[in-house]
Design an enzyme around this catalytic site. Structure first.
Site, mmCIF file in Angstrom:
data_model
loop_
_atom_site.group_PDB
_atom_site.id
_atom_site.type_symbol
_atom_site.label_atom_id
_atom_site.label_comp_id
_atom_site.label_asym_id
_atom_site.label_seq_id
_atom_site.Cartn_x
_atom_site.Cartn_y
_atom_site.Cartn_z
ATOM 1 N N GLU A 192 -14.056 58.747 26.043
ATOM 2 C CA GLU A 192 -14.107 59.999 26.992
ATOM 3 C C GLU A 192 -15.353 60.842 26.646
ATOM 4 O O GLU A 192 -15.757 60.578 25.463
ATOM 5 C CB GLU A 192 -12.780 60.424 27.112
ATOM 6 C CG GLU A 192 -11.629 59.711 27.579
ATOM 7 C CD GLU A 192 -10.407 60.740 27.928
ATOM 8 O OE1 GLU A 192 -10.623 61.854 27.721
ATOM 9 O OE2 GLU A 192 -9.473 59.944 28.331
ATOM 10 N N GLU A 248 -17.831 50.072 19.170
ATOM 11 C CA GLU A 248 -16.429 49.649 18.551
ATOM 12 C C GLU A 248 -16.385 50.048 17.297
ATOM 13 O O GLU A 248 -15.846 49.371 16.258
ATOM 14 C CB GLU A 248 -16.621 48.179 18.744
ATOM 15 C CG GLU A 248 -16.510 47.711 20.153
ATOM 16 C CD GLU A 248 -15.726 46.288 20.374
ATOM 17 O OE1 GLU A 248 -15.013 45.738 19.577
ATOM 18 O OE2 GLU A 248 -16.133 45.740 21.113
#
Length: 387
Positions: free
Chosen positions: A128, A371
């Site tokens: 986010e 990641e």
């Protein structure tokens, strides 16, 4: 001691994907990169080959392979086109794998055959605007009422979230609060399946990125998105913990992709050094060039062993979190360092986007970020050391 030599089955898979990468993917890579276009024709052929179903059981339309098979495919694709490789990685590791790991029987029956076929893609909405490495900062909310979840929030940098064949995004959302043993309160984060045709779900305009230009990446808006209560993936409140385990596996996959990128830079540099002449001989005859390429090969080899080890531990059911973090960090840095050195070997041609090494130079930086940043990997490794 265990040998890291591939079995015949693994080697055949690697060779098959390598040939596909060289004959099908590489010829159109520069075009899609320049146009920032998603390579639907390549993805379709990958689907026909069964690559999206590699680690899934045959009962769900998969190939009955394992995660290491996926990693080998990613390495070979990553040599020539990281955008194509990350499309496969995200489609399997982030899109379908959470359903395979944590879905109930009905969810698996509905979604896994479609995603394993490669005819549809799924994304995972974790990041986010204010919640990246600190996923606990999630602000997206999901409130349960009348048998439905009502989801509101925004997601950023979501891969495979806006293609014509994207059918699903799994989102993390705050579904309540939990009390810690010390009496403090923390957010209860769960994961919920959101079909992309659900009213209120919107993939915003694609990002204009530095690299991975043929990969699909969007911010997402969820405005009063209603989905059935049974779309909860896994136990309520376990969304964050479950996704951390998905990230551990995903780091092996990203490491494999990065090794492919590092090896691709070696292969292109060796070929160029044998063809390019300067001052009366091929530049590969000069020690400065030869040693640079030799160091590149050493980086790729070392990183490959690291992800092989992490994958072997995972498949054996042994702890692998630290080894996956090491592999991801070492491989990401190898890809970036090799891309920089390959660009130097190519000289001015290394600055021209139609050359593979130029694309690797732009693409590889994200391998030290996505990641889990390098700093996050160092944090995980240090924590394992008791620091």
């Amino acid at each position: 001691m265990t040998s890291f030599e591939l079995s015949e089955e693994y080697q055949d898979l690697s060779n098959t994907v390598r040939e596909f990468a060289d004959l099908v993917v590489a010829p159109v890579s520069a075009k899609h990169d320049e146009e920032h276009s998603f390579p639907y024709e390549v993805v379709s052929q990958m689907a026909d080959m069964g690559l999206f179903g590699l680690p899934f059981p045959e009962e769900f339309g998969g190939m009955g392979g394992d995660y290491f098979a996926l990693a080998l495919a990613l390495e070979q694709l990553g040599r020539v086109d990281q955008s194509v490789a990350i499309t496969l990685e995200a489609g399997v590791s982030l899109g379908a794998m959470p359903i395979h790991r944590f879905g109930n029987a009905a969810q698996k029956e509905e979604w896994l055959p479609l995603l394993a076929s490669g005819k549809a893609l799924a994304g995972f909405g974790l990041t986010e605007p204010e919640a990246g490495s600190d996923a606990g900062g999630t602000k997206t909310t999901a409130k349960l009422g009348g048998g439905e979840w009502v989801i509101n929030g925004n997601k950023e940098f979501i891969t495979n979230s806006g293609t014509d064949i994207t059918r699903l995004v799994t989102v993390t959302a705050v579904t309540g609060q939990q009390e810690r043993p010390d009496g403090s309160i923390k957010k209860e984060i769960s994961t919920i399946l959101v079909p992309t045709d659900t009213p209120g779900f919107k993939a915003e305009k694609a990002y204009n990125k530095v690299g991975w230009n043929a990969s699909d990446t969007h911010p997402l808006t969820l405005n009063n998105v209603h989905v059935p209560e049974e779309n909860l993936l896994g136990a309520q409140g376990r969304g964050y913990a479950n996704f951390l385990s998905i990230l551990d596996e995903g780091r092996i996959a990203i490491a494999a992709l990065a090794v492919g990128a590092a090896q691709g830079c070696v292969d292109e540099s060796v070929k160029y050094a044998k063809e390019r002449s300067a001052f009366g001989q091929n530049i590969g005859k000069y020690q400065a060039i030869a040693f640079k390429i030799a160091r590149m090969e050493a980086r790729a080899h070392t990183a490959r062993l690291a992800y092989y080890d992490a994958a072997a531990r995972m498949l054996a059911g042994k702890p692998f979190k630290t080894q996956a973090a090491i592999a991801k960090m070492v491989a990401g840095e190898a890809a970036m360092d090799n891309a920089r050195d390959a660009t130097q070997v190519f000289g001015g041609y290394g600055f021209i986007n139609e050359f593979t090494v130029a694309r690797h130079y732009r693409d590889s930086k994200i391998l030290e970020v996505g990641e889990g940043t390098t700093e996050v990997q160092l944090m995980l490794i240090a924590r394992e050391l008791g620091l």
